[in-house]
Design a protein around this motif. Sequence first.
Motif, PDB file in Angstrom:
ATOM      1  N   GLN A 581       0.949  -1.406  -0.069  1.00 31.78           N
ATOM      2  CA  GLN A 581      -0.078  -0.070  -0.022  1.00 31.78           C
ATOM      3  C   GLN A 581       0.930   1.301   0.090  1.00 31.78           C
ATOM      4  O   GLN A 581       0.460   2.301  -0.862  1.00 31.78           O
ATOM      5  CB  GLN A 581      -0.993   0.003   1.213  1.00 31.78           C
ATOM      6  CG  GLN A 581      -1.993  -1.019   0.981  1.00 31.78           C
ATOM      7  CD  GLN A 581      -3.139  -1.020   2.281  1.00 31.78           C
ATOM      8  OE1 GLN A 581      -2.399  -0.935   3.578  1.00 31.78           O
ATOM      9  NE2 GLN A 581      -4.272  -1.119   2.025  1.00 31.78           N
ATOM     10  N   ARG A 602       3.981  -1.112   4.073  1.00 30.09           N
ATOM     11  CA  ARG A 602       2.573  -1.615   4.704  1.00 30.09           C
ATOM     12  C   ARG A 602       1.844  -2.473   3.678  1.00 30.09           C
ATOM     13  O   ARG A 602       1.852  -2.116   2.373  1.00 30.09           O
ATOM     14  CB  ARG A 602       1.772  -0.462   5.213  1.00 30.09           C
ATOM     15  CG  ARG A 602       0.884  -1.071   6.556  1.00 30.09           C
ATOM     16  CD  ARG A 602      -0.674  -1.634   5.672  1.00 30.09           C
ATOM     17  NE  ARG A 602      -1.230  -1.810   6.942  1.00 30.09           N
ATOM     18  CZ  ARG A 602      -2.622  -2.216   6.980  1.00 30.09           C
ATOM     19  NH1 ARG A 602      -3.277  -1.828   6.021  1.00 30.09           N
ATOM     20  NH2 ARG A 602      -3.239  -2.338   8.071  1.00 30.09           N
ATOM     21  N   THR A 603       1.639  -3.903   3.981  1.00 25.23           N
ATOM     22  CA  THR A 603       0.967  -4.692   3.335  1.00 25.23           C
ATOM     23  C   THR A 603      -0.407  -5.005   3.850  1.00 25.23           C
ATOM     24  O   THR A 603      -0.780  -5.103   4.773  1.00 25.23           O
ATOM     25  CB  THR A 603       1.842  -5.958   3.300  1.00 25.23           C
ATOM     26  OG1 THR A 603       2.148  -6.568   4.687  1.00 25.23           O
ATOM     27  CG2 THR A 603       3.290  -5.948   2.516  1.00 25.23           C
ATOM     28  N   TYR A 604      -1.263  -5.549   2.649  1.00 23.93           N
ATOM     29  CA  TYR A 604      -2.690  -5.559   3.146  1.00 23.93           C
ATOM     30  C   TYR A 604      -3.242  -6.612   2.117  1.00 23.93           C
ATOM     31  O   TYR A 604      -3.123  -6.521   0.869  1.00 23.93           O
ATOM     32  CB  TYR A 604      -3.444  -4.439   2.837  1.00 23.93           C
ATOM     33  CG  TYR A 604      -4.914  -4.735   2.818  1.00 23.93           C
ATOM     34  CD1 TYR A 604      -5.747  -4.905   4.199  1.00 23.93           C
ATOM     35  CD2 TYR A 604      -5.789  -4.438   1.683  1.00 23.93           C
ATOM     36  CE1 TYR A 604      -6.983  -5.204   3.922  1.00 23.93           C
ATOM     37  CE2 TYR A 604      -7.004  -4.678   1.694  1.00 23.93           C
ATOM     38  CZ  TYR A 604      -7.895  -4.898   2.888  1.00 23.93           C
ATOM     39  OH  TYR A 604      -9.090  -5.162   2.790  1.00 23.93           O
ATOM     40  N   SER A 611      -2.949  -8.269   7.424  1.00 27.66           N
ATOM     41  CA  SER A 611      -1.949  -7.055   7.312  1.00 27.66           C
ATOM     42  C   SER A 611      -0.418  -7.143   7.977  1.00 27.66           C
ATOM     43  O   SER A 611      -0.524  -8.146   8.436  1.00 27.66           O
ATOM     44  CB  SER A 611      -2.726  -5.657   7.665  1.00 27.66           C
ATOM     45  OG  SER A 611      -2.587  -5.776   9.002  1.00 27.66           O
ATOM     46  N   TRP A 632       3.005 -10.671   9.180  1.00 29.20           N
ATOM     47  CA  TRP A 632       1.786 -10.888   8.430  1.00 29.20           C
ATOM     48  C   TRP A 632       0.685 -11.567   9.237  1.00 29.20           C
ATOM     49  O   TRP A 632       0.801 -12.920   9.521  1.00 29.20           O
ATOM     50  CB  TRP A 632       2.082 -11.559   7.142  1.00 29.20           C
ATOM     51  CG  TRP A 632       1.195 -12.093   5.938  1.00 29.20           C
ATOM     52  CD1 TRP A 632       0.733 -13.229   5.737  1.00 29.20           C
ATOM     53  CD2 TRP A 632       0.381 -11.139   5.400  1.00 29.20           C
ATOM     54  NE1 TRP A 632      -0.364 -13.039   4.665  1.00 29.20           N
ATOM     55  CE2 TRP A 632      -0.576 -11.640   4.132  1.00 29.20           C
ATOM     56  CE3 TRP A 632       0.482  -9.591   5.107  1.00 29.20           C
ATOM     57  CZ2 TRP A 632      -1.268 -10.966   3.476  1.00 29.20           C
ATOM     58  CZ3 TRP A 632      -0.395  -9.112   4.177  1.00 29.20           C
ATOM     59  CH2 TRP A 632      -1.179  -9.656   3.159  1.00 29.20           C
ATOM     60  N   ASN A 636      -5.102  -5.875  12.414  1.00 32.49           N
ATOM     61  CA  ASN A 636      -4.930  -4.788  11.682  1.00 32.49           C
ATOM     62  C   ASN A 636      -3.552  -4.298  12.370  1.00 32.49           C
ATOM     63  O   ASN A 636      -3.632  -3.636  13.492  1.00 32.49           O
ATOM     64  CB  ASN A 636      -6.184  -3.655  11.885  1.00 32.49           C
ATOM     65  CG  ASN A 636      -5.747  -2.177  11.571  1.00 32.49           C
ATOM     66  OD1 ASN A 636      -4.888  -2.176  10.651  1.00 32.49           O
ATOM     67  ND2 ASN A 636      -6.241  -1.212  11.929  1.00 32.49           N
ATOM     68  N   GLN A 638      -0.252  -1.753  11.965  1.00 30.60           N
ATOM     69  CA  GLN A 638       0.176  -0.323  11.167  1.00 30.60           C
ATOM     70  C   GLN A 638       0.958   0.564  12.146  1.00 30.60           C
ATOM     71  O   GLN A 638       1.397   0.054  13.204  1.00 30.60           O
ATOM     72  CB  GLN A 638      -1.198   0.394  10.593  1.00 30.60           C
ATOM     73  CG  GLN A 638      -2.109   0.810  11.498  1.00 30.60           C
ATOM     74  CD  GLN A 638      -3.338   1.410  10.954  1.00 30.60           C
ATOM     75  OE1 GLN A 638      -3.365   1.806   9.652  1.00 30.60           O
ATOM     76  NE2 GLN A 638      -4.390   1.434  11.516  1.00 30.60           N
ATOM     77  N   GLN A 732     -12.669  -3.979   4.558  1.00 32.62           N
ATOM     78  CA  GLN A 732     -11.247  -3.859   5.113  1.00 32.62           C
ATOM     79  C   GLN A 732     -11.238  -3.396   6.548  1.00 32.62           C
ATOM     80  O   GLN A 732     -10.361  -3.714   7.141  1.00 32.62           O
ATOM     81  CB  GLN A 732     -10.525  -3.043   4.415  1.00 32.62           C
ATOM     82  CG  GLN A 732     -10.907  -1.221   4.472  1.00 32.62           C
ATOM     83  CD  GLN A 732     -12.193  -1.037   3.543  1.00 32.62           C
ATOM     84  OE1 GLN A 732     -12.662  -1.759   2.957  1.00 32.62           O
ATOM     85  NE2 GLN A 732     -12.148   0.135   3.429  1.00 32.62           N
TER      86      GLN A 732
END
Length: 974
Positions: A581, A602-604, A611, A632, A636, A638, A732
């Motif tokens: 992202q 940041r991955t989703y 995430s 992973w 959530n 972040q 999401q």
Amino acid sequence: MRKQLLLLWLFALTVQVAFAQDAPKPMSWKDVATWKSMPSGGFKLSPDGQWLAYVLTGIEADGELILQKTADPASKKSFPIGNASFASFEFSDNSQLIAFKEYPKFAEKQANEKAKGKPLKEKLHLIKLGSEDKKTFEGVSGFSFNNEAASHLIINLPKEGNGDAKGSDLLIYHLATGKSQNLGNVREHAANKAGTHLAYSVDAANSQGNGLYLLTMASNSIQVLDSDEAGYQSINWTEKGEAFAALKMKKDKKYKQDKGAVLGVKNLSNPQVTLYEPAKDSTGFDQKYTISPNRRPMWSEDLTRLFYGIHPLVLAEKESPKKATNTDSLKLAESENLAKIMADTTIKSIADLQKAIGKLNSSKSDDKKANDAKKPEMTIWHWNDDRLQSRQQVMENMDKTYSFWAMYDVTGKKHFALQDSSMRDLSLLPYQQFALGSDQQAYELDINLNGQTYRDYFIVDLKTGAKTPLFEKFYQPSFASMPRPSTDGKKLLYGKDGHFYVYDITAKTHTNLTEKLPVSMVDVEDDHNVIKPLYNPLGWSSDSRYVLVRDGWDIWQIPMSAKETPLNLTQNGKKEKIRYQYRISLDSDEKGIDLTKTVYLRTYGENTKKSGFATLSPAKSGLTAGAKTLLWEDANIQGLTKAKKAAVYTFTKEKFNQPTQVYLTDATLANAKQVTENAPDAGKFAWSIGVKLIDNVTAKGDSLQAALFLPAGYVEGQKYPTVVYYYEKLSQTLHNWSNPGYSGTGWSPSLYTSNGYAVLIPDIVYKMDDPGMSAVWAVLPAVDAAIKTGVIDENKMGLHGHSWGGYQTSFLITQTTRFKAAAAGAPLTNMISMYDLIYWNSGGGNMSIFEASQGRFFGGPWENWEAYERNSPIYHVKNVQTPLLMLHNDKDGAVDFTQGVEYYNALRRLKKPVIMVQYLGENHGLGKLENRKDYSVRMMEFFDHHLKGLPAPEWMSKGVPRLKLGEHLEERAF
């Protein structure tokens, strides 16, 4: 035996009571008032990473600051900070101290409010880390350390009295000696980055001693840089902190504005002051202008030029002076009038004489009325206005204070106006060699009508002020297309026709960067009426040799050199449906993306909702292909940050039923440990036991997902009342913690699941010309798929949405009778009438929103009538059977109040079950705490009755007469 049985019975009863007392309970709306949690930005690491601090605050609770060593949880200490909506706390840059404010307690605030007392004072506490040393300062307003030096604590004291003076006392506390120094009448102050100097301005009563001063922190010496009967403001240090600029504003009775001058200060050891006064530059500066106070001045990177704003001078309105009575002129006028009467041969009688005298008096009165006539208060709305009059009214103050960039060459002693009214916007590019100018005035009317954005762009040479056209009528379907400068300020990255280009300013060449890539950068999931919108690029490398762009899944490294090949850095994004992202910036001072260092992303997971974080490793040139996954999880994750001076990292993790917590780790992000206790009372309450991700296919064949949040105490096989909530795509949020609160819409999903509801949040995607039907095509299949899980009681389902979600709700109940109750907040109900109404918060018209933004229609109603009518709830109102609770406020500046009234009256006329609640003076969402509390309770009562079968309160079953409303509201207030 009987005695033993009695004892056993008493023991069992005691255990049951104790267990009942300890068992988590459903959270009530009253519990929310004293709920304490960590607000956004409420956690900080010391620069050396050895200490952490965070705050817990509540709406009607007294907060606390938690301080501890990162390596020693047992060192945790708690300090009261009173009732704070925003907590203020800072570590010193040398990691030796922490300072924080303590606010009045909630009870003290309430008592003071009832007594209508003076504003309560705030305290400042200073603690030496690792010791018991604490110093308290009473009655403060703000504070800061002197940046990197961390040798002084600078404290703002509240302004008390002092007439028209704009300054107040500033306390300088010397951290090494514990001595305090008071600087009086300080209007502004700012320390440079190194913390070696403090620039400040004085604004005293009668302008005595007003000036610009420089305090050298080490020697405690003060130098007067300029002094005058003027206002000194807008102090602005360079990033390095070796120089600063400021404004000097002097009153001139001839004009509405002050006349400005700009000051530039450099060579801090022996200050060199440049003062440019436009009023004395009659040949180089247009005297119809002056320097504006509405733009902060700044030095160029090389300290050869000063940049500042200018704006036109406006003459002050002249007061009509009262004329002294001239007795001689009065006698002359009287004699002239007498002569006129005597010469009038038509006067034959006393009656004729009276008429003649009356005529003279009437003439005098008419003259006086003409001079004293009041001008009307009105607005002229013209069809050729670029901006609606309502928009002009909203923008009036901004337009009045608008300023144009200008430049002063210190060596050449020459002023350059860099822009004028033909180029309204200007951005100085890095290193101030060039500026990017733009203007949309030629297209503003059409932009406001159809929402399609165009703009002219220019390059301005900051050495000469020369302006060169770059683009004419440049189309911007989204923010991603806007030109953005390279780190060295010599190139521009921009989007056009579905591709990214680079413009070399010096070579004057355009290069298509993406035409040969095997993927497209167009955001194909953007379902608005715009042409080829692009995904936002990540930006330029710090050496300006590369740009990083996204195709929605993977990140691509594009070189400026034709000798190098574009590289897919992440590789597996599209294949595994992982969205890379954004890049995480770990250095607040960075310029561009440093490709010589590890890059964190940041991955989703689009389909899994997982995430985490991944890294890209540096190579000899640019980055190496292949991302390394570090975290992973089904959560959530972040908020990755790094201590300023140490390899200590933190990130946040949460789930729908687990409050946000901060985790401490190293650069590998492995073996992270939780270091916060956010929401300390969470264990007292019952929460959702988990979530389910529901895959579904819309009636139009789109594959979507929905988030299903299970109720507290969920038992498999048992069905539960369910509230369906939506706003475009929200699946999401599957792992997002929803902090209990009184929202401006009444919605708090964690409160509903805590009280035995399941909550379903389905995705909606849109087809052009069918925003309402799109909700039907997406929501109903999602509900069907969720029912198959066995969680939802299909006979006890409710709908809720606010604004655009309110529109979906008001429309859905015209298309289906499956839902037993619906709550719509601020809904659009008539797309035809709404199209021509005004978005009062901005003053703009709704037509651009309907044609190019959320409305998703082709053209206006007169050319697309059937589509507008087909998707308007009001035209299908006869189908409604679902009881509706509608929130619409009389000062709604987004969805006009008449939309709610129109729908309410139509339903009422048809005798459909509808209740509309209106909170006086409130806007699109509820702002006042008492109103947010009230509506939150009412909406849950509404669903409790219709979905749980609880008795309907009287306000719902019978309504409340106006004369009894005050008593009703007083009884319910809490």
